[in-house]
Design a protein around this motif. Structure first.
Motif, short mmCIF file in Angstrom:
data_model
loop_
_atom_site.label_atom_id
_atom_site.label_comp_id
_atom_site.label_asym_id
_atom_site.label_seq_id
_atom_site.Cartn_x
_atom_site.Cartn_y
_atom_site.Cartn_z
N ASP A 195 -23.83 -109.39 -21.55
CA ASP A 195 -24.67 -109.62 -22.72
C ASP A 195 -26.12 -109.23 -22.49
O ASP A 195 -26.79 -108.70 -23.38
CB ASP A 195 -24.58 -111.10 -23.11
CG ASP A 195 -25.00 -111.32 -24.55
OD1 ASP A 195 -24.38 -110.74 -25.46
OD2 ASP A 195 -25.97 -112.08 -24.78
N LYS A 215 -24.22 -105.11 -29.94
CA LYS A 215 -24.99 -106.32 -30.23
C LYS A 215 -26.20 -105.90 -31.05
O LYS A 215 -26.85 -104.89 -30.76
CB LYS A 215 -25.45 -107.02 -28.96
CG LYS A 215 -26.22 -108.32 -29.23
CD LYS A 215 -26.56 -109.06 -27.95
CE LYS A 215 -27.25 -110.38 -28.23
NZ LYS A 215 -27.55 -111.14 -26.99
N THR A 245 -25.16 -99.91 -29.43
CA THR A 245 -23.72 -99.70 -29.54
C THR A 245 -23.19 -98.80 -28.42
O THR A 245 -23.85 -97.84 -28.03
CB THR A 245 -23.39 -99.05 -30.90
OG1 THR A 245 -23.84 -99.90 -31.95
CG2 THR A 245 -21.90 -98.82 -31.06
N GLU A 273 -28.46 -112.87 -34.67
CA GLU A 273 -27.80 -111.90 -33.81
C GLU A 273 -26.40 -111.61 -34.33
O GLU A 273 -25.80 -112.44 -35.01
CB GLU A 273 -27.71 -112.41 -32.37
CG GLU A 273 -29.06 -112.55 -31.69
CD GLU A 273 -28.92 -112.95 -30.22
OE1 GLU A 273 -27.79 -113.33 -29.80
OE2 GLU A 273 -29.93 -112.89 -29.50
N GLU A 274 -25.90 -110.42 -34.00
CA GLU A 274 -24.56 -110.02 -34.43
C GLU A 274 -23.91 -109.26 -33.29
O GLU A 274 -24.52 -108.38 -32.69
CB GLU A 274 -24.68 -109.14 -35.68
CG GLU A 274 -23.36 -108.63 -36.22
CD GLU A 274 -23.54 -107.87 -37.54
OE1 GLU A 274 -23.83 -108.51 -38.54
OE2 GLU A 274 -23.41 -106.63 -37.53
N LYS A 275 -22.66 -109.61 -32.98
CA LYS A 275 -21.93 -108.93 -31.91
C LYS A 275 -20.53 -108.57 -32.40
O LYS A 275 -20.01 -109.20 -33.32
CB LYS A 275 -21.80 -109.83 -30.67
CG LYS A 275 -23.08 -110.10 -29.93
CD LYS A 275 -22.83 -110.99 -28.72
CE LYS A 275 -21.98 -110.29 -27.69
NZ LYS A 275 -21.80 -111.11 -26.46
N GLU A 284 -29.43 -102.35 -33.65
CA GLU A 284 -28.16 -102.60 -32.93
C GLU A 284 -28.01 -101.60 -31.80
O GLU A 284 -28.30 -100.41 -31.96
CB GLU A 284 -27.02 -102.45 -33.93
CG GLU A 284 -25.72 -103.13 -33.55
CD GLU A 284 -24.79 -103.21 -34.75
OE1 GLU A 284 -24.80 -104.25 -35.43
OE2 GLU A 284 -24.09 -102.22 -35.01
N HIS A 292 -18.29 -101.40 -28.92
CA HIS A 292 -18.84 -102.76 -28.79
C HIS A 292 -20.35 -102.70 -28.94
O HIS A 292 -21.00 -101.72 -28.58
CB HIS A 292 -18.41 -103.42 -27.48
CG HIS A 292 -18.74 -102.68 -26.23
ND1 HIS A 292 -19.91 -102.85 -25.53
CD2 HIS A 292 -18.02 -101.75 -25.53
CE1 HIS A 292 -19.91 -102.09 -24.46
NE2 HIS A 292 -18.78 -101.40 -24.44
N TYR A 338 -27.21 -105.46 -23.32
CA TYR A 338 -27.61 -105.18 -24.70
C TYR A 338 -29.06 -105.61 -24.93
O TYR A 338 -29.86 -104.88 -25.52
CB TYR A 338 -26.74 -105.94 -25.70
CG TYR A 338 -25.27 -105.70 -25.68
CD1 TYR A 338 -24.72 -104.50 -26.15
CD2 TYR A 338 -24.40 -106.68 -25.23
CE1 TYR A 338 -23.36 -104.31 -26.18
CE2 TYR A 338 -23.03 -106.49 -25.25
CZ TYR A 338 -22.51 -105.30 -25.72
OH TYR A 338 -21.15 -105.11 -25.75
#
Length: 381
Positions: free
Chosen positions: A222, A166, A213, A247-249, A211, A164, A225
Protein backbone atom coordinates in the motif's frame (compact mmCIF):
# COMPACT_ATOMS: atom_id res chain seq x y z
CA UNK A 1 -45.31 -21.81 -5.99
CA UNK A 2 -45.18 -18.28 -4.62
CA UNK A 3 -41.42 -18.44 -4.37
CA UNK A 4 -40.84 -19.61 -7.95
CA UNK A 5 -39.50 -17.07 -10.45
CA UNK A 6 -38.78 -16.85 -14.15
CA UNK A 7 -35.34 -15.39 -13.43
CA UNK A 8 -33.26 -15.06 -10.27
CA UNK A 9 -30.42 -12.53 -10.27
CA UNK A 10 -27.70 -12.89 -7.67
CA UNK A 11 -25.97 -9.62 -6.80
CA UNK A 12 -26.67 -5.99 -7.65
CA UNK A 13 -23.27 -4.69 -8.59
CA UNK A 14 -22.55 -3.33 -12.06
CA UNK A 15 -23.69 -6.37 -14.09
CA UNK A 16 -26.65 -7.29 -11.90
CA UNK A 17 -27.97 -3.73 -11.89
CA UNK A 18 -27.65 -3.45 -15.68
CA UNK A 19 -29.56 -6.71 -16.18
CA UNK A 20 -32.29 -5.60 -13.77
CA UNK A 21 -32.74 -2.29 -15.60
CA UNK A 22 -32.78 -4.00 -19.00
CA UNK A 23 -35.39 -6.52 -17.84
CA UNK A 24 -37.55 -3.77 -16.34
CA UNK A 25 -37.43 -1.93 -19.67
CA UNK A 26 -38.15 -4.91 -21.92
CA UNK A 27 -39.87 -7.53 -19.76
CA UNK A 28 -41.76 -5.91 -16.86
CA UNK A 29 -44.23 -8.81 -16.95
CA UNK A 30 -41.69 -11.44 -15.88
CA UNK A 31 -41.47 -12.64 -12.32
CA UNK A 32 -37.94 -11.81 -11.20
CA UNK A 33 -36.11 -12.20 -7.88
CA UNK A 34 -33.00 -10.23 -6.99
CA UNK A 35 -30.88 -11.56 -4.14
CA UNK A 36 -28.25 -9.30 -2.64
CA UNK A 37 -26.78 -9.35 0.88
CA UNK A 38 -26.30 -5.60 1.02
CA UNK A 39 -29.21 -3.25 1.62
CA UNK A 40 -27.01 -0.57 0.12
CA UNK A 41 -23.43 -0.68 -1.14
CA UNK A 42 -20.93 0.58 1.41
CA UNK A 43 -17.71 0.32 -0.60
CA UNK A 44 -17.82 3.41 -2.78
CA UNK A 45 -16.20 3.22 -6.20
CA UNK A 46 -16.13 5.50 -9.21
CA UNK A 47 -17.08 3.78 -12.47
CA UNK A 48 -16.01 5.62 -15.61
CA UNK A 49 -16.85 5.04 -19.26
CA UNK A 50 -17.19 6.76 -22.60
CA UNK A 51 -20.13 7.01 -24.97
CA UNK A 52 -21.35 9.15 -27.83
CA UNK A 53 -23.29 12.18 -26.58
CA UNK A 54 -26.24 11.83 -24.19
CA UNK A 55 -26.73 8.48 -22.43
CA UNK A 56 -29.37 6.61 -20.46
CA UNK A 57 -27.87 7.45 -17.09
CA UNK A 58 -26.81 11.08 -17.50
CA UNK A 59 -28.95 12.09 -14.52
CA UNK A 60 -26.72 9.93 -12.33
CA UNK A 61 -23.26 10.94 -13.53
CA UNK A 62 -21.08 13.08 -11.27
CA UNK A 63 -18.96 14.58 -14.06
CA UNK A 64 -18.23 14.37 -17.78
CA UNK A 65 -15.40 15.53 -20.04
CA UNK A 66 -15.07 16.35 -23.74
CA UNK A 67 -11.27 16.41 -23.77
CA UNK A 68 -8.53 14.17 -22.43
CA UNK A 69 -4.80 14.40 -21.92
CA UNK A 70 -2.28 11.68 -22.62
CA UNK A 71 1.33 12.03 -21.46
CA UNK A 72 4.13 9.97 -22.95
CA UNK A 73 7.47 10.20 -21.19
CA UNK A 74 8.41 13.12 -23.44
CA UNK A 75 5.23 14.49 -24.98
CA UNK A 76 1.81 15.75 -23.89
CA UNK A 77 -1.28 15.30 -26.07
CA UNK A 78 -4.53 17.19 -25.60
CA UNK A 79 -7.29 15.31 -27.42
CA UNK A 80 -10.84 16.38 -28.27
CA UNK A 81 -13.06 13.32 -28.11
CA UNK A 82 -16.15 14.60 -29.97
CA UNK A 83 -18.63 12.93 -30.44
CA UNK A 84 -17.57 10.93 -27.38
CA UNK A 85 -17.90 12.05 -23.78
CA UNK A 86 -16.04 10.49 -20.89
CA UNK A 87 -18.31 10.11 -17.85
CA UNK A 88 -18.09 9.04 -14.22
CA UNK A 89 -20.80 7.56 -12.05
CA UNK A 90 -20.74 6.39 -8.43
CA UNK A 91 -21.46 2.69 -7.95
CA UNK A 92 -23.61 3.39 -4.90
CA UNK A 93 -25.89 5.76 -6.81
CA UNK A 94 -26.22 3.46 -9.80
CA UNK A 95 -27.13 0.39 -7.76
CA UNK A 96 -29.54 2.43 -5.60
CA UNK A 97 -31.21 3.70 -8.79
CA UNK A 98 -31.66 0.14 -10.10
CA UNK A 99 -33.07 -0.97 -6.75
CA UNK A 100 -35.52 1.94 -6.65
CA UNK A 101 -36.72 1.10 -10.17
CA UNK A 102 -37.34 -2.58 -9.45
CA UNK A 103 -39.27 -1.78 -6.27
CA UNK A 104 -41.84 0.03 -8.40
CA UNK A 105 -42.74 -3.23 -10.16
CA UNK A 106 -44.71 -5.78 -8.10
CA UNK A 107 -43.44 -8.62 -10.32
CA UNK A 108 -39.89 -7.94 -9.15
CA UNK A 109 -38.86 -9.02 -5.65
CA UNK A 110 -35.76 -7.74 -3.85
CA UNK A 111 -34.42 -10.14 -1.20
CA UNK A 112 -31.75 -8.73 1.07
CA UNK A 113 -30.11 -12.06 1.76
CA UNK A 114 -26.84 -13.87 1.10
CA UNK A 115 -26.93 -16.80 -1.32
CA UNK A 116 -25.52 -19.94 0.27
CA UNK A 117 -25.59 -22.28 -2.71
CA UNK A 118 -27.36 -23.11 -5.96
CA UNK A 119 -28.91 -26.57 -5.97
CA UNK A 120 -30.47 -28.52 -8.82
CA UNK A 121 -31.78 -31.23 -6.53
CA UNK A 122 -33.45 -29.41 -3.63
CA UNK A 123 -36.67 -30.96 -4.89
CA UNK A 124 -36.50 -34.68 -3.92
CA UNK A 125 -38.39 -35.59 -7.10
CA UNK A 126 -36.24 -33.27 -9.28
CA UNK A 127 -38.38 -34.09 -12.27
CA UNK A 128 -38.18 -30.52 -13.60
CA UNK A 129 -35.53 -28.06 -14.75
CA UNK A 130 -36.01 -25.69 -11.86
CA UNK A 131 -32.96 -24.32 -10.10
CA UNK A 132 -33.13 -23.94 -6.34
CA UNK A 133 -31.30 -21.03 -4.73
CA UNK A 134 -30.68 -21.50 -1.02
CA UNK A 135 -30.10 -18.23 0.79
CA UNK A 136 -29.76 -17.07 4.39
CA UNK A 137 -33.52 -16.50 4.76
CA UNK A 138 -34.92 -19.46 2.85
CA UNK A 139 -35.07 -21.07 -0.61
CA UNK A 140 -36.48 -19.92 -3.94
CA UNK A 141 -36.71 -21.72 -7.27
CA UNK A 142 -36.19 -20.27 -10.72
CA UNK A 143 -36.12 -21.30 -14.36
CA UNK A 144 -32.93 -19.29 -14.93
CA UNK A 145 -30.28 -18.01 -12.52
CA UNK A 146 -27.94 -15.15 -13.44
CA UNK A 147 -25.08 -15.24 -10.96
CA UNK A 148 -22.91 -12.12 -10.60
CA UNK A 149 -21.07 -13.09 -7.42
CA UNK A 150 -17.43 -12.00 -7.64
CA UNK A 151 -14.48 -14.25 -8.31
CA UNK A 152 -13.06 -16.02 -5.29
CA UNK A 153 -9.68 -16.70 -6.92
CA UNK A 154 -7.74 -15.09 -9.74
CA UNK A 155 -8.00 -17.20 -12.96
CA UNK A 156 -5.13 -19.68 -13.27
CA UNK A 157 -5.56 -20.35 -17.00
CA UNK A 158 -5.26 -17.93 -19.89
CA UNK A 159 -3.10 -14.80 -19.84
CA UNK A 160 -3.86 -12.71 -16.78
CA UNK A 161 -2.70 -9.32 -15.56
CA UNK A 162 -4.07 -7.37 -12.62
CA UNK A 163 -5.15 -3.79 -13.02
CA UNK A 164 -4.66 -2.57 -9.47
CA UNK A 165 -4.78 0.99 -8.26
CA UNK A 166 -5.13 3.43 -5.41
CA UNK A 167 -6.61 6.88 -5.77
CA UNK A 168 -6.78 9.96 -3.59
CA UNK A 169 -9.69 12.35 -3.80
CA UNK A 170 -7.95 15.63 -3.08
CA UNK A 171 -9.05 19.20 -2.47
CA UNK A 172 -6.67 22.10 -3.05
CA UNK A 173 -6.64 25.50 -1.36
CA UNK A 174 -6.42 27.32 -4.71
CA UNK A 175 -7.79 26.81 -8.22
CA UNK A 176 -5.63 24.30 -10.04
CA UNK A 177 -7.51 21.74 -12.15
CA UNK A 178 -9.22 22.18 -15.50
CA UNK A 179 -12.62 20.49 -14.99
CA UNK A 180 -13.11 20.26 -18.78
CA UNK A 181 -10.21 17.85 -19.38
CA UNK A 182 -9.25 14.60 -17.65
CA UNK A 183 -5.92 12.74 -17.83
CA UNK A 184 -6.26 9.25 -19.33
CA UNK A 185 -2.70 8.10 -18.81
CA UNK A 186 0.40 9.94 -17.62
CA UNK A 187 3.66 8.00 -17.98
CA UNK A 188 5.94 10.70 -16.61
CA UNK A 189 6.28 8.82 -13.30
CA UNK A 190 6.66 5.08 -13.91
CA UNK A 191 7.58 2.45 -11.35
CA UNK A 192 10.68 0.99 -13.12
CA UNK A 193 10.09 -2.31 -14.91
CA UNK A 194 6.29 -1.97 -14.87
CA UNK A 195 3.39 -0.55 -16.82
CA UNK A 196 2.23 2.07 -14.33
CA UNK A 197 0.68 5.49 -14.80
CA UNK A 198 -1.32 8.30 -13.26
CA UNK A 199 -5.01 8.86 -14.04
CA UNK A 200 -6.78 12.10 -13.07
CA UNK A 201 -10.47 13.00 -12.97
CA UNK A 202 -10.94 16.71 -12.16
CA UNK A 203 -14.41 17.39 -10.74
CA UNK A 204 -13.87 21.13 -10.25
CA UNK A 205 -11.00 23.61 -10.19
CA UNK A 206 -10.14 22.48 -6.67
CA UNK A 207 -11.28 18.86 -6.47
CA UNK A 208 -9.96 15.80 -8.31
CA UNK A 209 -9.35 12.08 -8.12
CA UNK A 210 -5.65 11.34 -8.63
CA UNK A 211 -4.99 7.63 -9.09
CA UNK A 212 -1.85 5.52 -9.48
CA UNK A 213 -2.49 2.40 -11.57
CA UNK A 214 -0.57 -0.75 -12.53
CA UNK A 215 -1.12 -3.33 -15.26
CA UNK A 216 0.96 -6.08 -13.66
CA UNK A 217 1.25 -9.72 -12.67
CA UNK A 218 1.75 -8.89 -9.01
CA UNK A 219 0.38 -6.48 -6.43
CA UNK A 220 2.41 -3.90 -4.51
CA UNK A 221 2.39 -2.80 -0.88
CA UNK A 222 0.00 0.00 0.00
CA UNK A 223 2.81 2.43 0.81
CA UNK A 224 4.13 2.16 -2.79
CA UNK A 225 0.96 3.75 -4.16
CA UNK A 226 1.21 6.46 -1.51
CA UNK A 227 4.83 7.27 -2.40
CA UNK A 228 4.05 7.68 -6.10
CA UNK A 229 0.86 9.66 -5.49
CA UNK A 230 2.63 12.04 -3.14
CA UNK A 231 5.56 12.46 -5.52
CA UNK A 232 3.30 13.07 -8.51
CA UNK A 233 1.11 15.62 -6.76
CA UNK A 234 4.07 17.50 -5.30
CA UNK A 235 6.65 17.29 -8.10
CA UNK A 236 4.57 17.03 -11.27
CA UNK A 237 1.34 18.83 -10.44
CA UNK A 238 3.28 21.30 -8.23
CA UNK A 239 0.60 21.22 -5.56
CA UNK A 240 1.84 21.64 -2.00
CA UNK A 241 -1.32 22.59 -0.14
CA UNK A 242 -4.00 19.92 -0.43
CA UNK A 243 -6.01 17.54 1.72
CA UNK A 244 -7.08 13.97 1.03
CA UNK A 245 -10.85 13.70 1.49
CA UNK A 246 -11.29 10.05 0.47
CA UNK A 247 -9.35 7.06 -0.85
CA UNK A 248 -10.28 4.45 -3.43
CA UNK A 249 -8.60 1.11 -4.15
CA UNK A 250 -9.33 -1.74 -6.50
CA UNK A 251 -8.08 -4.88 -8.26
CA UNK A 252 -9.52 -5.77 -11.68
CA UNK A 253 -8.47 -8.97 -13.47
CA UNK A 254 -7.53 -8.41 -17.11
CA UNK A 255 -7.58 -11.91 -18.50
CA UNK A 256 -8.07 -14.09 -21.56
CA UNK A 257 -9.34 -16.88 -19.30
CA UNK A 258 -12.44 -18.62 -20.66
CA UNK A 259 -14.94 -18.40 -17.82
CA UNK A 260 -17.41 -20.66 -19.68
CA UNK A 261 -20.39 -18.63 -18.42
CA UNK A 262 -22.88 -20.71 -20.44
CA UNK A 263 -21.65 -24.19 -19.47
CA UNK A 264 -24.97 -24.71 -17.66
CA UNK A 265 -27.98 -23.48 -19.62
CA UNK A 266 -29.96 -22.73 -16.46
CA UNK A 267 -27.20 -21.05 -14.42
CA UNK A 268 -25.27 -18.31 -16.22
CA UNK A 269 -22.43 -16.34 -14.68
CA UNK A 270 -22.41 -12.62 -15.43
CA UNK A 271 -20.17 -9.71 -14.44
CA UNK A 272 -16.46 -10.19 -13.74
CA UNK A 273 -16.87 -13.95 -13.24
CA UNK A 274 -18.68 -14.14 -16.58
CA UNK A 275 -16.01 -12.29 -18.55
CA UNK A 276 -17.89 -8.98 -18.73
CA UNK A 277 -14.76 -6.92 -18.00
CA UNK A 278 -13.01 -5.80 -21.19
CA UNK A 279 -9.80 -7.84 -21.03
CA UNK A 280 -7.46 -5.28 -22.60
CA UNK A 281 -8.64 -2.26 -20.58
CA UNK A 282 -10.35 -3.36 -17.38
CA UNK A 283 -13.42 -1.22 -18.20
CA UNK A 284 -16.78 -2.82 -17.48
CA UNK A 285 -19.64 -0.29 -17.19
CA UNK A 286 -20.52 0.12 -20.89
CA UNK A 287 -19.49 -3.46 -21.62
CA UNK A 288 -21.96 -4.62 -18.98
CA UNK A 289 -24.70 -2.39 -20.40
CA UNK A 290 -24.14 -3.82 -23.90
CA UNK A 291 -23.95 -7.44 -22.73
CA UNK A 292 -27.00 -7.07 -20.45
CA UNK A 293 -28.99 -5.77 -23.42
CA UNK A 294 -27.84 -8.67 -25.62
CA UNK A 295 -28.50 -11.27 -22.91
CA UNK A 296 -32.03 -10.02 -22.23
CA UNK A 297 -32.80 -9.86 -25.96
CA UNK A 298 -31.55 -13.42 -26.38
CA UNK A 299 -33.80 -14.58 -23.57
CA UNK A 300 -36.88 -12.81 -24.88
CA UNK A 301 -36.29 -13.96 -28.47
CA UNK A 302 -35.73 -17.59 -27.34
CA UNK A 303 -32.24 -17.61 -28.79
CA UNK A 304 -29.27 -19.37 -27.14
CA UNK A 305 -28.24 -17.09 -24.29
CA UNK A 306 -24.65 -17.11 -25.60
CA UNK A 307 -25.67 -15.61 -28.98
CA UNK A 308 -23.43 -12.61 -29.83
CA UNK A 309 -22.15 -12.39 -26.26
CA UNK A 310 -18.55 -12.60 -27.45
CA UNK A 311 -16.63 -11.41 -30.48
CA UNK A 312 -13.70 -13.62 -31.40
CA UNK A 313 -11.97 -10.92 -33.47
CA UNK A 314 -11.67 -8.57 -30.52
CA UNK A 315 -10.84 -11.40 -28.14
CA UNK A 316 -7.77 -12.13 -30.29
CA UNK A 317 -6.64 -8.51 -30.02
CA UNK A 318 -7.27 -8.44 -26.27
CA UNK A 319 -5.24 -11.60 -25.76
CA UNK A 320 -2.45 -10.32 -28.03
CA UNK A 321 -2.09 -7.14 -25.96
CA UNK A 322 -2.19 -9.12 -22.71
CA UNK A 323 0.48 -11.51 -24.01
CA UNK A 324 2.80 -8.64 -24.97
CA UNK A 325 2.40 -6.94 -21.59
CA UNK A 326 2.69 -10.27 -19.75
CA UNK A 327 5.90 -11.07 -21.61
CA UNK A 328 7.41 -7.65 -20.91
CA UNK A 329 5.67 -5.73 -18.15
CA UNK A 330 7.69 -2.60 -18.91
CA UNK A 331 6.42 -2.37 -22.50
CA UNK A 332 3.14 -0.62 -21.67
CA UNK A 333 4.32 3.00 -21.88
CA UNK A 334 5.67 2.45 -25.41
CA UNK A 335 2.61 0.48 -26.58
CA UNK A 336 0.01 2.94 -25.31
CA UNK A 337 2.04 5.92 -26.48
CA UNK A 338 2.12 4.48 -30.01
CA UNK A 339 -1.61 3.85 -29.79
CA UNK A 340 -2.46 7.46 -28.93
CA UNK A 341 0.19 9.10 -31.12
CA UNK A 342 -0.72 7.16 -34.28
CA UNK A 343 -4.52 6.89 -34.02
CA UNK A 344 -7.35 9.30 -33.47
CA UNK A 345 -8.91 9.05 -30.04
CA UNK A 346 -12.25 8.42 -31.78
CA UNK A 347 -10.85 5.35 -33.57
CA UNK A 348 -9.32 4.10 -30.31
CA UNK A 349 -12.63 4.39 -28.46
CA UNK A 350 -14.59 2.75 -31.27
CA UNK A 351 -12.07 -0.09 -31.40
CA UNK A 352 -12.20 -0.65 -27.64
CA UNK A 353 -16.01 -0.53 -27.82
CA UNK A 354 -15.82 -3.29 -30.49
CA UNK A 355 -17.61 -1.01 -32.95
CA UNK A 356 -14.76 -0.07 -35.30
CA UNK A 357 -14.66 -0.30 -39.09
CA UNK A 358 -12.34 -2.72 -40.88
CA UNK A 359 -10.29 0.21 -42.25
CA UNK A 360 -9.83 1.67 -38.77
CA UNK A 361 -8.90 -1.76 -37.40
CA UNK A 362 -6.21 -2.26 -40.03
CA UNK A 363 -4.76 1.17 -39.26
CA UNK A 364 -4.93 0.46 -35.55
CA UNK A 365 -3.09 -2.84 -35.85
CA UNK A 366 -0.51 -1.34 -38.20
CA UNK A 367 0.26 1.42 -35.70
CA UNK A 368 1.20 -1.18 -33.08
CA UNK A 369 3.07 -3.55 -35.38
CA UNK A 370 6.26 -4.90 -33.84
CA UNK A 371 7.82 -8.32 -33.51
CA UNK A 372 6.29 -8.96 -30.04
CA UNK A 373 2.86 -8.05 -31.40
CA UNK A 374 3.17 -10.18 -34.55
CA UNK A 375 4.47 -13.16 -32.57
CA UNK A 376 1.78 -12.95 -29.91
CA UNK A 377 -0.96 -12.22 -32.44
CA UNK A 378 -0.36 -15.63 -34.03
CA UNK A 379 -0.12 -17.27 -30.61
CA UNK A 380 -3.52 -15.81 -29.78
CA UNK A 381 -4.97 -17.04 -33.07
Amino acid sequence: MDNHYDIAIIGMGCAGSHVVLQLLENAPHLKVAILDPYGSLTQEKTWSFWEKGPGKYDDLIIASWKKCRFHTVDEELSLTMNPYLYKSIENVKFSAFAKAQLQQNSNYTYLESKVLNIDREANPNHQDDKIYVNHAKGTISSDLVLDSRPLEVIPSTGITLLQHFKGWFIETSEDYFDPKEFTKMDYQLVDPGTTSFVYILPFSKRKALVEYTYFAKNLVEDNIYDQYLETYITDFLKISDYKITKEEKGIIPMTSHDYKPFKNKNVVTIGTAGGWVKASTGYSFKNSERLARQLVNNYLENRPLSYKMTNKKYEVFDETLLRVLHENEASGPEIFSKMYLRNSVQNIMAFLDEESSLLAELGFMKSLTSWPFVKNFFKSL
